[in-house]
Design a protein around this motif. Structure first.
Motif, PDB file in Angstrom:
ATOM      1  N   GLY A 173       0.831  -1.195   0.000  1.00  0.00           N
ATOM      2  CA  GLY A 173       0.000   0.000   0.000  1.00  0.00           C
ATOM      3  C   GLY A 173       0.865   1.244   0.000  1.00  0.00           C
ATOM      4  O   GLY A 173       2.076   1.188   0.238  1.00  0.00           O
ATOM      5  N   ASP A 174       0.244   2.384  -0.263  1.00  0.00           N
ATOM      6  CA  ASP A 174       0.975   3.647  -0.208  1.00  0.00           C
ATOM      7  C   ASP A 174       1.321   3.994   1.239  1.00  0.00           C
ATOM      8  O   ASP A 174       0.504   3.810   2.150  1.00  0.00           O
ATOM      9  N   ASP A 175       2.528   4.497   1.441  1.00  0.00           N
ATOM     10  CA  ASP A 175       2.844   5.141   2.711  1.00  0.00           C
ATOM     11  C   ASP A 175       2.964   6.644   2.457  1.00  0.00           C
ATOM     12  O   ASP A 175       2.883   7.097   1.306  1.00  0.00           O
ATOM     13  N   ILE A 176       3.138   7.424   3.498  1.00  0.00           N
ATOM     14  CA  ILE A 176       3.099   8.875   3.320  1.00  0.00           C
ATOM     15  C   ILE A 176       4.231   9.379   2.443  1.00  0.00           C
ATOM     16  O   ILE A 176       4.076  10.411   1.771  1.00  0.00           O
ATOM     17  N   TRP A 177       5.336   8.662   2.370  1.00  0.00           N
ATOM     18  CA  TRP A 177       6.427   9.094   1.494  1.00  0.00           C
ATOM     19  C   TRP A 177       6.107   8.834   0.025  1.00  0.00           C
ATOM     20  O   TRP A 177       6.515   9.604  -0.848  1.00  0.00           O
ATOM     21  N   ASP A 178       5.394   7.756  -0.255  1.00  0.00           N
ATOM     22  CA  ASP A 178       4.963   7.506  -1.645  1.00  0.00           C
ATOM     23  C   ASP A 178       4.151   8.674  -2.192  1.00  0.00           C
ATOM     24  O   ASP A 178       4.233   9.008  -3.375  1.00  0.00           O
ATOM     25  N   ILE A 179       3.369   9.289  -1.326  1.00  0.00           N
ATOM     26  CA  ILE A 179       2.532  10.415  -1.731  1.00  0.00           C
ATOM     27  C   ILE A 179       3.326  11.715  -1.740  1.00  0.00           C
ATOM     28  O   ILE A 179       3.271  12.501  -2.696  1.00  0.00           O
ATOM     29  N   TYR A 180       4.089  11.928  -0.694  1.00  0.00           N
ATOM     30  CA  TYR A 180       4.806  13.204  -0.511  1.00  0.00           C
ATOM     31  C   TYR A 180       5.800  13.476  -1.635  1.00  0.00           C
ATOM     32  O   TYR A 180       5.941  14.625  -2.096  1.00  0.00           O
ATOM     33  N   VAL A 181       6.511  12.442  -2.094  1.00  0.00           N
ATOM     34  CA  VAL A 181       7.555  12.657  -3.108  1.00  0.00           C
ATOM     35  C   VAL A 181       6.985  13.148  -4.433  1.00  0.00           C
ATOM     36  O   VAL A 181       7.743  13.639  -5.284  1.00  0.00           O
ATOM     37  N   ARG A 182       5.680  13.031  -4.621  1.00  0.00           N
ATOM     38  CA  ARG A 182       5.061  13.465  -5.876  1.00  0.00           C
ATOM     39  C   ARG A 182       4.594  14.910  -5.839  1.00  0.00           C
ATOM     40  O   ARG A 182       4.111  15.432  -6.836  1.00  0.00           O
ATOM     41  N   GLU A 183       4.749  15.559  -4.701  1.00  0.00           N
ATOM     42  CA  GLU A 183       4.394  16.970  -4.606  1.00  0.00           C
ATOM     43  C   GLU A 183       5.538  17.811  -5.169  1.00  0.00           C
ATOM     44  O   GLU A 183       6.685  17.673  -4.734  1.00  0.00           O
ATOM     45  N   TRP A 227       5.513  -0.750   7.140  1.00  0.00           N
ATOM     46  CA  TRP A 227       4.179  -1.077   7.667  1.00  0.00           C
ATOM     47  C   TRP A 227       3.196  -1.306   6.521  1.00  0.00           C
ATOM     48  O   TRP A 227       2.418  -2.267   6.524  1.00  0.00           O
ATOM     49  N   ALA A 228       3.232  -0.438   5.505  1.00  0.00           N
ATOM     50  CA  ALA A 228       2.285  -0.542   4.389  1.00  0.00           C
ATOM     51  C   ALA A 228       2.615  -1.690   3.444  1.00  0.00           C
ATOM     52  O   ALA A 228       1.787  -2.041   2.599  1.00  0.00           O
ATOM     53  N   ARG A 229       3.789  -2.274   3.567  1.00  0.00           N
ATOM     54  CA  ARG A 229       4.113  -3.418   2.712  1.00  0.00           C
ATOM     55  C   ARG A 229       3.431  -4.683   3.239  1.00  0.00           C
ATOM     56  O   ARG A 229       3.022  -5.546   2.465  1.00  0.00           O
ATOM     57  N   ILE A 230       3.314  -4.808   4.548  1.00  0.00           N
ATOM     58  CA  ILE A 230       2.666  -6.013   5.073  1.00  0.00           C
ATOM     59  C   ILE A 230       1.198  -5.774   5.430  1.00  0.00           C
ATOM     60  O   ILE A 230       0.425  -6.719   5.492  1.00  0.00           O
ATOM     61  N   HIS A 289      10.293   3.263  10.697  1.00  0.00           N
ATOM     62  CA  HIS A 289      11.285   4.240  10.266  1.00  0.00           C
ATOM     63  C   HIS A 289      10.597   5.189   9.283  1.00  0.00           C
ATOM     64  O   HIS A 289      11.030   5.343   8.149  1.00  0.00           O
ATOM     65  N   TRP A 290       9.446   5.725   9.737  1.00  0.00           N
ATOM     66  CA  TRP A 290       8.736   6.821   9.070  1.00  0.00           C
ATOM     67  C   TRP A 290       7.779   6.391   7.967  1.00  0.00           C
ATOM     68  O   TRP A 290       7.240   7.221   7.253  1.00  0.00           O
ATOM     69  N   GLU A 291       7.500   5.089   7.837  1.00  0.00           N
ATOM     70  CA  GLU A 291       6.668   4.593   6.730  1.00  0.00           C
ATOM     71  C   GLU A 291       5.215   4.455   7.169  1.00  0.00           C
ATOM     72  O   GLU A 291       4.655   3.352   7.199  1.00  0.00           O
ATOM     73  N   LEU A 292       4.567   5.559   7.520  1.00  0.00           N
ATOM     74  CA  LEU A 292       3.175   5.517   7.949  1.00  0.00           C
ATOM     75  C   LEU A 292       2.264   5.190   6.762  1.00  0.00           C
ATOM     76  O   LEU A 292       2.293   5.890   5.749  1.00  0.00           O
ATOM     77  N   GLY A 352       7.566  20.770   8.474  1.00  0.00           N
ATOM     78  CA  GLY A 352       6.946  20.474   7.186  1.00  0.00           C
ATOM     79  C   GLY A 352       7.893  20.168   6.054  1.00  0.00           C
ATOM     80  O   GLY A 352       7.505  20.264   4.884  1.00  0.00           O
ATOM     81  N   VAL A 353       9.127  19.738   6.343  1.00  0.00           N
ATOM     82  CA  VAL A 353      10.084  19.443   5.265  1.00  0.00           C
ATOM     83  C   VAL A 353      10.154  17.951   4.947  1.00  0.00           C
ATOM     84  O   VAL A 353      10.761  17.561   3.956  1.00  0.00           O
ATOM     85  N   HIS A 354       9.553  17.123   5.789  1.00  0.00           N
ATOM     86  CA  HIS A 354       9.458  15.693   5.526  1.00  0.00           C
ATOM     87  C   HIS A 354       7.983  15.320   5.411  1.00  0.00           C
ATOM     88  O   HIS A 354       7.096  16.083   5.808  1.00  0.00           O
ATOM     89  N   ALA A 355       7.739  14.122   4.911  1.00  0.00           N
ATOM     90  CA  ALA A 355       6.357  13.654   4.797  1.00  0.00           C
ATOM     91  C   ALA A 355       5.687  13.625   6.175  1.00  0.00           C
ATOM     92  O   ALA A 355       6.327  13.247   7.149  1.00  0.00           O
ATOM     93  N   PRO A 356       4.430  14.033   6.253  1.00  0.00           N
ATOM     94  CA  PRO A 356       3.533  14.427   5.158  1.00  0.00           C
ATOM     95  C   PRO A 356       3.609  15.901   4.779  1.00  0.00           C
ATOM     96  O   PRO A 356       2.769  16.386   4.011  1.00  0.00           O
ATOM     97  N   GLY A 357       4.584  16.629   5.320  1.00  0.00           N
ATOM     98  CA  GLY A 357       4.797  18.009   4.889  1.00  0.00           C
ATOM     99  C   GLY A 357       3.861  19.015   5.497  1.00  0.00           C
ATOM    100  O   GLY A 357       3.486  19.987   4.842  1.00  0.00           O
ATOM    101  N   LEU A 358       3.495  18.822   6.769  1.00  0.00           N
ATOM    102  CA  LEU A 358       2.556  19.731   7.424  1.00  0.00           C
ATOM    103  C   LEU A 358       3.258  20.657   8.416  1.00  0.00           C
ATOM    104  O   LEU A 358       4.306  20.324   8.953  1.00  0.00           O
TER     105      LEU A 358
END
Length: 453
Positions: A28-38, A79-82, A118-121, A175-181
């Motif tokens: 599944g997507d984790d927050i970094w999968d989404i954040y890197v596309r911004e 976490w999102a891989r399993i 290690h940050w993979e929410l 806000g410099v790392h995912a999710p960037g808030l």
């Protein structure tokens, strides 16, 4: 100087930084999968979609570890891989990947150390409120239960969380790392409390569902204050500075005591309770009991520090760095003293065996005309830092092991692939691995148990 026969010589990585994502792997997507596309968030628009392709090349990477004599490998599970949605249905392909990884490590004489987070929410949980939703305590506990159920027959060493100072401070405050808030300060304290509760719940669930006796720890970070001299007053100033709770304006998350006192000592530091009182959520005795689950060891990620002396007013005073001070490629200061004083102060306060869970250096590494990667600066850096580890051990600090960051060059978060921390060079165009001079140097250190430092 003696590191001893049982000292753990290891390397570390994290899942998003190296694994990559294979089509139809079920992750599944984790927050970094989404954040890197911004747009504009990651240097040069890089993503972790391929990274080091460790998902498909783990056997090659483990063969390199064996060649280097690595004794232990600290890696994180995504976490999102399993659990693609963070809860509910298990991704069997993800379980199989980590089973294969663990089996291959053991077959090659390398002990696995699992980091749960290690940050993979999982992005699905972020959409439910993530760390701001207290239900995440149970979500993280269920995740830990699954990890114990599937892997604890072979893995006995676990870290719950990696650097909560960063994933809350950089992800939700700056806000410099995912999710960037850039969340309200009150919300970040709520998140922090939920993070610590989740740590406690995960520790409990790991132990309850383990298939054999296991050991559990925790891996926070912080800059280390070290004394300008060995005068008692300067040492005390550095100690106070290391454990102080910073003012809100300084970026409150970057500290030791708020994140570690509750876990080890069972209570938040009084200084922080005073400073942060108007931002704090309701904190109960039951909360503190859950947070302070017994731990077997304490991990700390340490890269650098700053010098402190006792001021004329009796308060710690920062000492300016010397002109032209040594810096890494990331412009971090080179301060080997941080490993001596940091471990010394931590052991005095918490009285737990210590693992240095990350330490290393980014260099401007290139492939030379001879086809090799020569990185004398990294060798000098590691030599200086490890000498300080040995000094602390000789003086009675119970340091159990050292995990160099990192096994190989990887996706360095918002810096993308522009920083190289690895003992192994990765050509991202071809995925070719080249062991750097520092990798061979570390092999010799391990072979000689540190006696050649």
């Amino acid at each position: 100087m003696s590191f001893g026969e049982d000292f753990v010589w290891g390397v570390a990585t994290s899942s998003y930084q190296i694994e990559g994502r294979t089509k139809d792997d079920g992750k599944g997507d984790d927050i970094w999968d989404i954040y890197v596309r911004e747009p504009g968030k990651i240097m040069e628009g890089h993503t972790g979609d391929i990274a080091c392709d460790h998902y498909n090349r783990y056997k090659e990477d483990i063969a390199i570890m064996k060649q280097l004599g690595i004794r232990a490998y600290r890696f994180s599970i995504n976490w999102a891989r399993i659990l693609p949605d963070g809860i509910g249905k298990i991704n069997e392909k993800g379980i199989q990947f980590y089973n294969n990884l663990i089996d291959c490590l053991l077959e090659n004489g390398i002990e696995p150390y699992i980091t749960l987070y290690h940050w993979e929410l999982p992005y699905a949980l972020y959409r439910k409120g993530g760390w701001l939703n207290r239900e995440i305590v149970q979500w993280f506990g269920e995740y830990a239960k699954i990890v114990a159920t599937y892997f604890s027959d072979r893995v006995t060493k676990y870290f719950t969380l990696n650097e909560p100072q960063c994933f809350i401070g950089l992800g939700y405050l700056n806000g410099v790392h995912a999710p960037g808030l850039k969340a309200p300060i009150r919300d970040t304290f709520e998140m922090a409390h939920n993070v610590l509760l989740a740590h406690g719940q995960a520790t409990r669930m790991l132990r309850e569902h383990a298939k054999q006796p296991i050991e559990v720890g925790y891996a926070p970070t912080a800059g280390v204050s070290y004394p300008a001299s060995e005068k008692p007053e300067d040492v005390e100033a550095a100690r106070k500075s290391f454990f102080r709770c910073p003012d809100i304006e300084e970026g409150w998350t970057w500290n030791v005591s708020w994140w570690s006192d509750p876990v080890i000592l069972g209570e938040y530091p009084e200084e922080g309770l005073r400073k942060y009182s108007k931002y704090l959520p309701n904190i109960t005795k039951e909360d503190m009991k859950l947070i302070a689950q017994p731990l077997d060891f304490y991990g700390q990620n340490m890269y650098n520090g700053f010098q402190v002396k006792m001021g004329a007013d009796g308060l710690p005073e920062y000492v300016n760095r010397e002109v032209g001070f040594a810096k890494t490629a990331t412009n971090w200061p080179v301060t080997p003293e941080c490993l001596y004083w940091g471990t010394k102060f931590l052991y005095e306060r918490y009285q737990h065996p210590i693992f240095i869970t990350e330490n290393g250096m980014s260099c401007h590494d290139t492939i030379s005309l001879d086809g090799k990667v020569h990185d004398p600066n990294r060798i000098d850096f590691l030599n200086r830092y490890l000498l300080q580890v040995g000094k602390a051990k000789d003086e009675g600090v119970d340091i159990r092991g050292y995990f160099e960051w990192s096994l190989m060059d990887n996706f360095e978060w918002n810096c993308g692939y522009t920083e190289r921390f690895g003992l192994v060079y990765v050509d991202y165009e071809t995925q070719k691995r080249i062991i750097k001079d520092s990798g061979y140097w570390y092999r010799d250190v391990i072979m000689n148990k540190g006696k050649n430092l």
